[in-house]
Enzyme design. Sequence first.
Site, PDB file in Angstrom:
ATOM      1  N   HIS B  62      -3.242  -1.343   3.399  1.00 26.47           N
ATOM      2  CA  HIS B  62      -2.874  -2.548   2.646  1.00 26.47           C
ATOM      3  C   HIS B  62      -3.052  -3.749   3.562  1.00 26.47           C
ATOM      4  CE1 HIS B  62      -1.073  -0.321  -0.770  1.00 26.47           C
ATOM      5  NE2 HIS B  62      -0.827   0.585   0.160  1.00 26.47           N
ATOM      6  N   ARG B  64      -3.175  -6.883   2.308  1.00 26.88           N
ATOM      7  CA  ARG B  64      -2.385  -7.970   1.699  1.00 26.88           C
ATOM      8  C   ARG B  64      -3.195  -9.222   1.390  1.00 26.88           C
ATOM      9  NH1 ARG B  64       1.171  -4.206   0.442  1.00 26.88           N
ATOM     10  NH2 ARG B  64       2.556  -3.554   2.122  1.00 26.88           N
ATOM     11  N   ASN B  94      -3.553  -3.776  -4.543  1.00 31.96           N
ATOM     12  CA  ASN B  94      -2.271  -4.302  -5.062  1.00 31.96           C
ATOM     13  C   ASN B  94      -1.895  -5.596  -4.353  1.00 31.96           C
ATOM     14  OD1 ASN B  94      -1.726  -2.946  -2.645  1.00 31.96           O
ATOM     15  ND2 ASN B  94       0.362  -2.417  -3.267  1.00 31.96           N
ATOM     16  N   ASP B 152      -2.777   2.418  -6.757  1.00 34.49           N
ATOM     17  CA  ASP B 152      -1.808   2.541  -5.669  1.00 34.49           C
ATOM     18  C   ASP B 152      -0.728   1.474  -5.784  1.00 34.49           C
ATOM     19  OD1 ASP B 152      -0.781   3.742  -3.364  1.00 34.49           O
ATOM     20  OD2 ASP B 152      -1.526   2.071  -2.177  1.00 34.49           O
ATOM     21  N   HIS B 179      -2.130   7.258  -6.988  1.00 35.54           N
ATOM     22  CA  HIS B 179      -0.753   7.204  -6.474  1.00 35.54           C
ATOM     23  C   HIS B 179       0.116   7.914  -7.505  1.00 35.54           C
ATOM     24  CE1 HIS B 179       2.802   4.901  -4.624  1.00 35.54           C
ATOM     25  NE2 HIS B 179       3.316   5.547  -5.650  1.00 35.54           N
ATOM     26  N   HIS B 232      -1.392  10.229  -0.334  1.00 34.42           N
ATOM     27  CA  HIS B 232      -0.139  10.523   0.385  1.00 34.42           C
ATOM     28  C   HIS B 232       0.707  11.658  -0.219  1.00 34.42           C
ATOM     29  CE1 HIS B 232       1.049   7.694  -2.713  1.00 34.42           C
ATOM     30  NE2 HIS B 232       0.776   6.626  -2.001  1.00 34.42           N
ATOM     31  N   ASN B 280       7.248   4.962   0.173  1.00 37.06           N
ATOM     32  CA  ASN B 280       7.032   5.584  -1.127  1.00 37.06           C
ATOM     33  C   ASN B 280       5.634   6.205  -1.179  1.00 37.06           C
ATOM     34  OD1 ASN B 280       7.245   6.340  -3.774  1.00 37.06           O
ATOM     35  ND2 ASN B 280       6.779   4.310  -4.588  1.00 37.06           N
ATOM     36  N   ASP B 307      -1.794   4.939   4.787  1.00 39.66           N
ATOM     37  CA  ASP B 307      -0.987   4.089   3.896  1.00 39.66           C
ATOM     38  C   ASP B 307      -0.328   2.960   4.701  1.00 39.66           C
ATOM     39  OD1 ASP B 307       0.244   2.990   1.707  1.00 39.66           O
ATOM     40  OD2 ASP B 307       1.696   4.605   1.415  1.00 39.66           O
ATOM     41  N   HIS B 311       4.989  -5.067   6.188  1.00 42.94           N
ATOM     42  CA  HIS B 311       5.945  -5.955   5.511  1.00 42.94           C
ATOM     43  C   HIS B 311       6.564  -6.886   6.528  1.00 42.94           C
ATOM     44  CE1 HIS B 311       5.818  -4.124   1.577  1.00 42.94           C
ATOM     45  NE2 HIS B 311       5.992  -2.931   2.106  1.00 42.94           N
TER      46      HIS B 311
END
Lengths: 310, 432
Positions: B62, B64, B94, B152, B179, B232, B280, B307, B311
Amino acid sequence: MTGLKRKDILGLKDMSTEEMDLILHTAETMKDIMKRPIKKLPTLRGKSFVTLFYENSTRTAKSFEIAGKYLSADVTGIAIASSSVAKGETLKDTARNLEVMGIDAVVMRHPAGGAPHFLAERLKCSVINAGDGMHEHPTQGLLDMMTIREKKGSFKGLKVAIVGDIFHSRVARSNVYGLAKYGADIWLAGPSTMLPQGFEDMGVHVTTRVEEAMEGADVVNVLRLQLERQEKGLFPSVPEYHKFWGVNPARLKLAKTDALLMHPGPMNRGVEISTAVADGDQSVILEQVTNGVAVRMAILYLLLGGGDAA
Amino acid sequence: MTMLIRNGRLVDPASGVDRTADILVENGRIKAIGQGLPEVGAQVIDASGKVVAPGFIDIHVHFRTPGQEYKEDIRSGTAAAVRGGFVGVACMPNTNPVIDNVTVVNYVLQKVAAEALCRVWPTGAITKNSKGEQLAEAGDMKEAGIVAITDDGRPVENPETMRQAMIYAHQFGLLVMDHAQDKQLTGDGAMHFGKVSSYLGLKGIPSVSEELHVARDILLSLETGARVHIQHVSSKTTVDLIRWGKQMGAKVTCEATPHHFTLTDEIVLEMNYSTNTKMNPPVRTEADRQAILAGLADGTIDIIATDHAPHHFDEKEVEYQYAAFGITGLETAVGLTVDRLVKQGVITLEQMIRLMSTRPAELIGVPVPALKEGAAADITILDLDRTWKVEAAEMVSKSKNSPFIGWELTGRPYATIVGGALRMQDMKVVTE
């Protein structure tokens, strides 16, 4: 008498029997003070704490406030609607702001398990857990233990039945963690949708048959059923719940004749407990409330007061 | 510009290579492999005592971009990738806005052209805005450069939507990255539902919330013929279902993350509710972890992916229940794989290279890194015996949300070479 050698009271899972003995012993002294005509000690004069409640509570918040006032502490109550948690000020910021106002302890109730542990790692002042999600409610556990010990003398070998929504209950967990350390014979009973995983590993009996748990019990502790669990599909109706798991006079007869009947409140009469039982001879529900103040006085004194005996 | 990688142990199972030799790189490609190649004028990398492998690829990160660059951007994400030994990554859609049309794909590719330190292949959303309703323009996005479509982070709930998405993706030969999560069963759970969540009083995410969708999507793959890649995997039953699906002839593949093969739910207890243990799907029990190890060993699990989910500090510095899901992974993946899998004898070095280089490239249909003359010089050099400590201060991702900070690991990447350019040496990113 010396104070507790810890900064925070987060749960009974990590508390030793020596510490619990000290708190329960001190609470007996505090209970005597509560019986005096002048219920005021100068012990915590100049000390202050806040009750920071992110969930509704009457009994626990007021019990802490009264306990603080009997010991001459300055108490400030803060109630925050849990709905504003996600969008408003963070828990860390709220608590740090309170801390720099000079308070000595934060008494917190919070809907998320582990929230007081999060806070305790980040604050220099004491953190007292007044209930975190479905995790622990250590002062409730201790007041239940105080009530049992007053009547039964000790915990070893006592059959204690805890009945109701065990899965979501912080009261059940603190009772289990505390009583198991003293060798009580603990039975957890409730509908299969409300039983937790893993407690068998601690030597605790888990059953869906309330009769099995109550048979020959020395203590029956009835948990509050949150009625919104019905909407989530965990039980079909109040009458069915009461029929299979409600504690009524017939079921109480299965327990020893001198068994104690306990409830952490607030009660749903006619749901998890019958009025005849709640108001019966074996009920010690109101004594639990009295002992709640005594236990909280003891904890405040031992955490904030330090050295000398009352 | 030439580069000489001298005296390394070259290991490339797909090309049948395992010998000590030099590699001469010229104009971004492997020009020669042999003993005692001339180093005149070349940038020399001494690989003595190290393993030279085809470049590692992580098909689940990710970055972002666009919209949440405060967590990670293409520059910082690819810096973390090359520091972790990766020559290429596939980034998840995402984002905000969601990568669900060519305009956003092109935006990401422009950023990649301007900022990236390694290869980046975008993936596209299965449905518009990842809402699980109308199909996104998969064909158009494929022409623009996506390598897969995926839900995902926001699983497609409606099985009919997923079925049509598979049929539609299949005609373009697009991989569907899945996912697998039933949101009703997940609820607002924060960690694995089990003994530890019960002790800690945290809301649980039952294993069946994953397994139900894995079973559904294997059956849909059988019915549609589409290629489905389960992301995952976290539970024993998931591994069993995928093993069964493969036996049935479904075109199903899957990945395991380093955290799922390393940790169990006990970590939440051990780390006292640290939100860097919240991800998750969650890490589950020792039985689940053992099943993942067995799946890696016997080939049921096709690849390792991280994954990588950065954050911001503030998003993790809250109560466990409210913290964001996800941990970073790019900078610890190789270390954990060597330390926990290769050194423990769970898999061989050759298996590791297949799991982290060859198979990931095959799955997303990009050139398969190889140690042979004429191949692109996408190379990862490993130091299998170096013991090191994971330090937050040394991480180059914008985010430090890793439960492995402070861990001591044996084995780490030594150098990353992307298209003939040295991008990392001794775990320091090289930008020029």
